[in-house]
Design an enzyme around this catalytic site. Structure first.
Site, PDB file in Angstrom:
ATOM      1  CB  SER A   3      -0.739  -0.116   1.277  1.00 60.08           C
ATOM      2  OG  SER A   3       0.043   0.166   2.225  1.00 60.08           O
ATOM      3  CE  LYS A   4       2.567   7.139  -3.037  1.00 60.92           C
ATOM      4  NZ  LYS A   4       3.848   7.066  -3.844  1.00 60.92           N
ATOM      5  NE  ARG A   5      -2.994   2.698   5.655  1.00 59.42           N
ATOM      6  CZ  ARG A   5      -3.820   1.987   4.678  1.00 59.42           C
ATOM      7  NH1 ARG A   5      -4.370   2.664   3.619  1.00 59.42           N
ATOM      8  NH2 ARG A   5      -3.937   0.711   5.017  1.00 59.42           N
TER       9      ARG A   5
END
Length: 493
Positions: free
Chosen positions: A261-263
C-alpha cells in the site's frame, strides 16, 4: 416496459472474439497490483488475438484525484500496453468513461426492478452506508413492498436507491479460472445498492453493465472481489446475459502478512521508475508476481513483452499471494541493464551521470561503459562516479589492502615514481598511460598492482571504483590527475 431501447443497445456488442478490459478508477497512483492487472488483461487479449479495452471508472466522484487519469494513460503507454478501444481513440461500444455513460445505468437498474431482481429502497440511509453493503435484506422493509406501492412512491418524488434482490434461500455458484467453482449460501449475501440517490451507479453495478455492453469475455481483478462475484453472477442471470470468464488474482504482498500500500511507502510504477528501474525489467518481474510459465519455459525467467504475449496462459496464475521482493527486482533490473546496447545504456544513464559529474573534461560516454556492469539500478550510478567531480577526504587505510601488498610507505614511493612519468607524457591516451605505468612497474621489478593501486586510490579516494588507474587517469585528464597525485603524496608524507 418497452424493450426496444435495450434491444438497440445489444446490436453493436462485438461477438466472436476475446475482449478484455482494464478499468481503473482515477483515484491515485498506479500501484504494482494495478499494473499487474493491466498486464495480465493485456496479455490475455494479445495471446488470443483479441482486443484490449481501456475504460475509466470514475463514478466515485468523491475519490477522484486530479491528474490520475493522465498517470493511467502515461503508464500504459510507457509499458507498451496499447489499447484497441478507449476514451481517447473511441470504438464501437463507447463512450469509455463511466460518467459519460451515466444515463444508461438507471434504465438497466429499473429494468432489473421490472424483472424482479431488484427493488426500490426508500430507507433513510447515508450514501456511505448505501455503498458499504452492510444492509441485511431481512432488515429492509422496502424489500416487501408491492411493485405498485413502490412505483407510487417513486412517482411521488420520494428519494430512493435501487437494491439488488438477492434470493433469500438456495446457493449461488460461480467459476473462476484460478480458484475453480465456488459456492456460497445466498443468505450470506447482502442486497447491495445498484443505483444511488444521485442517479449514479455503484461500482458493482456499473462494471457488470459495462462489461456486458462492451462484450467483455474475460474479467481480471483482485481476489478481494471474490466475495462480490456471486452477486455479479446473479446480476448477469437476472438480465439473462452470458457470464464472462473470471480470473481473480491473489494480492501482491509487502511481506507474509501485509498487502502492499502507498500508505506504508510501497512503490507505484512511477516510484520504481524514479528509483532507477527500467520499464522492461519492471514488467518482466511483475508478470512473474503470481504467474509462472509452463512446459518448455517453466524454468525461464526473462521475457520481453512480445514473448510474454506468446507464452502467457491463465492456467499459470497462482492462487497464492505473491510477495514483492526488492532484491529479486534488482536482479531482473541488473540483467536488463547489462544486456543493453552501449548507446542505449548511455541514453538512460546520462541524466544520472550528469547528476554526479560536472567536471567538463570528463567524457561521460567513456564513463558509462565502466558502470554498466556494476549497477542494479540507475540510482547506483551517481555514488560510484561522484569522485570524478570532487575528491573527498579519505583515509590512508585505503592504500593498505592486504591482497595488494601495499602500505602507506610503498604507496608513497609508487606515487613519487609515477608522478614524473605521467608529467612527461605528451600523448594523454589510454594506451599511452597504460604502457607508461606498466613499463614503470617492470623497470622497478614490481607487480603492476604496486603502481596501479596507489594511483587509483589517490585519484578516487575510494576502495572500489568503476575502472582502474589507467581509465581514471584518462577520464580525469592530465592536469587533474597530477593535482590529485600530488595531494596523495602530501597526505602520505
Amino acid at each position: 416496459m418497452d424493450m426496444s431501447w435495450f434491444e438497440e443497445m445489444e446490436r453493436p456488442i462485438p461477438t466472436g472474439e476475446v475482449r478484455t478490459r482494464f478499468a481503473p478508477s482515477p483515484t491515485g497512483y498506479m500501484h504494482v497490483g494495478n499494473l499487474r492487472t493491466a498486464l495480465y488483461t493485456w496479455l490475455i487479449a494479445r495471446h488470443q488475438g483479441g482486443r484490449f479495452i481501456l475504460r475509466i471508472e470514475d463514478t466515485d466522484q468523491g475519490r477522484l484525484v486530479e491528474g490520475a487519469t493522465e498517470v493511467i494513460y502515461n503508464t500504459l503507454k510507457e509499458c507498451g500496453l496499447t489499447w484497441d478501444e478507449g476514451p481517447d481513440i473511441g470504438g464501437p461500444v463507447g463512450p469509455y468513461i463511466q460518467t459519460q455513460r451515466k444515463d444508461l445505468y438507471a434504465k438497466y437498474a429499473h429494468l432489473l426492478v421490472e424483472k424482479g431482481h431488484a427493488y426500490y429502497c426508500f430507507c433513510d440511509k447515508a450514501e456511505s452506508a448505501e455503498d458499504s453493503g452492510n444492509f441485511a435484506k431481512t432488515e429492509d422493509p422496502c424489500r416487501a413492498l408491492s411493485p405498485e406501492a413502490a412505483k407510487a412512491r417513486v412517482e411521488a418524488g420520494e428519494p430512493f436507491v435501487i437494491r439488488q434482490r438477492i434470493p433469500q434461500e438456495g446457493q449461488t455458484t460461480f467459476h473462476d479460472a484460478s480458484f475453480g467453482d465456488i459456492t456460497v449460501e445466498n443468505a450470506t449475501l447482502d442486497d447491495q445498492v445498484l443505483l444511488k440517490r444521485d442517479g449514479l451507479p455503484t461500482y458493482n453495478f456499473a462494471n457488470v453493465v459495462d462489461d456486458h455492453l462492451m462484450g467483455i469475455t474475460h474479467v481480471v481483478r483482485g481476489s478481494e472481489y471474490l466475495s462480490s462475484a456471486p452477486k455479479y453472477n446473479l446480476l448477469y442471470e437476472g438480465f439473462g446475459w452470458t457470464v464472462p470468464e473470471y480470473i481473480h488474482c491473489s494480492p501482491v504482498m509487502r511481506d507474509a502478512h501485509n498487502k502492499m500500500s502507498k500508505r506504508h511507502g510501497d512503490p507505484s510504477y512511477e516510484d520504481l521508475k524514479d528509483q532507477g528501474y527500467l520499464t522492461p525489467a519492471i514488467l518482466n518481474y511483475v508478470a512473474l508476481l503470481g504467474w509462472a510459465p509452463k512446459g518448455e519455459n517453466a524454468e525461464r525467467e526473462f521475457f520481453d513483452l512480445a514473448e510474454l504475449s506468446q507464452v502467457f496462459d491463465v492456467a499459470g496464475i497462482s492462487k497464492s499471494p505473491a510477495i514483492f521482493d526488492r532484491e529479486k527486482l534488482n536482479y531482473f533490473n541488473a540483467h536488463y541493464l547489462r544486456a543493453m546496447e552501449p548507446e542505449a545504456f548511455f541514453q538512460v544513464a546520462e541524466p544520472y551521470l550528469k547528476q554526479a559529474i560536472h567536471a567538463p573534461q570528463v567524457d561521460l560516454r567513456l564513463v558509462a561503459p565502466l558502470v554498466q556492469g556494476r549497477c542494479d539500478t540507475l540510482l547506483d550510478i551517481a555514488p560510484q562516479v561522484d569522485f570524478f567531480d570532487t575528491l573527498r577526504s579519505y583515509s590512508n587505510e585505503l592504500y593498505c589492502p592486504k591482497k595488494m601488498k601495499t602500505d602507506e610507505a610503498n604507496s608513497l614511493e609508487a606515487l613519487k615514481l609515477t608522478l614524473p612519468v605521467l608529467e612527461g607524457l605528451v600523448d594523454w591516451t589510454y594506451d599511452a598511460i597504460h604502457d607508461a605505468l606498466v613499463d614503470l612497474a617492470a623497470a622497478h621489478e614490481l607487480k603492476n598492482g604496486r603502481i596501479m593501486w596507489p594511483v587509483r586510490t589517490a585519484l578516487s579516494g575510494k576502495a572500489v571504483t568503476p575502472g582502474g588507474a589507467v581509465e581514471l587517469c584518462q577520464l580525469l585528464g592530465k592536469e587533474e590527475t597530477l593535482r590529485r597525485m600530488e595531494q596523495g603524496i602530501a597526505q602520505l608524507s
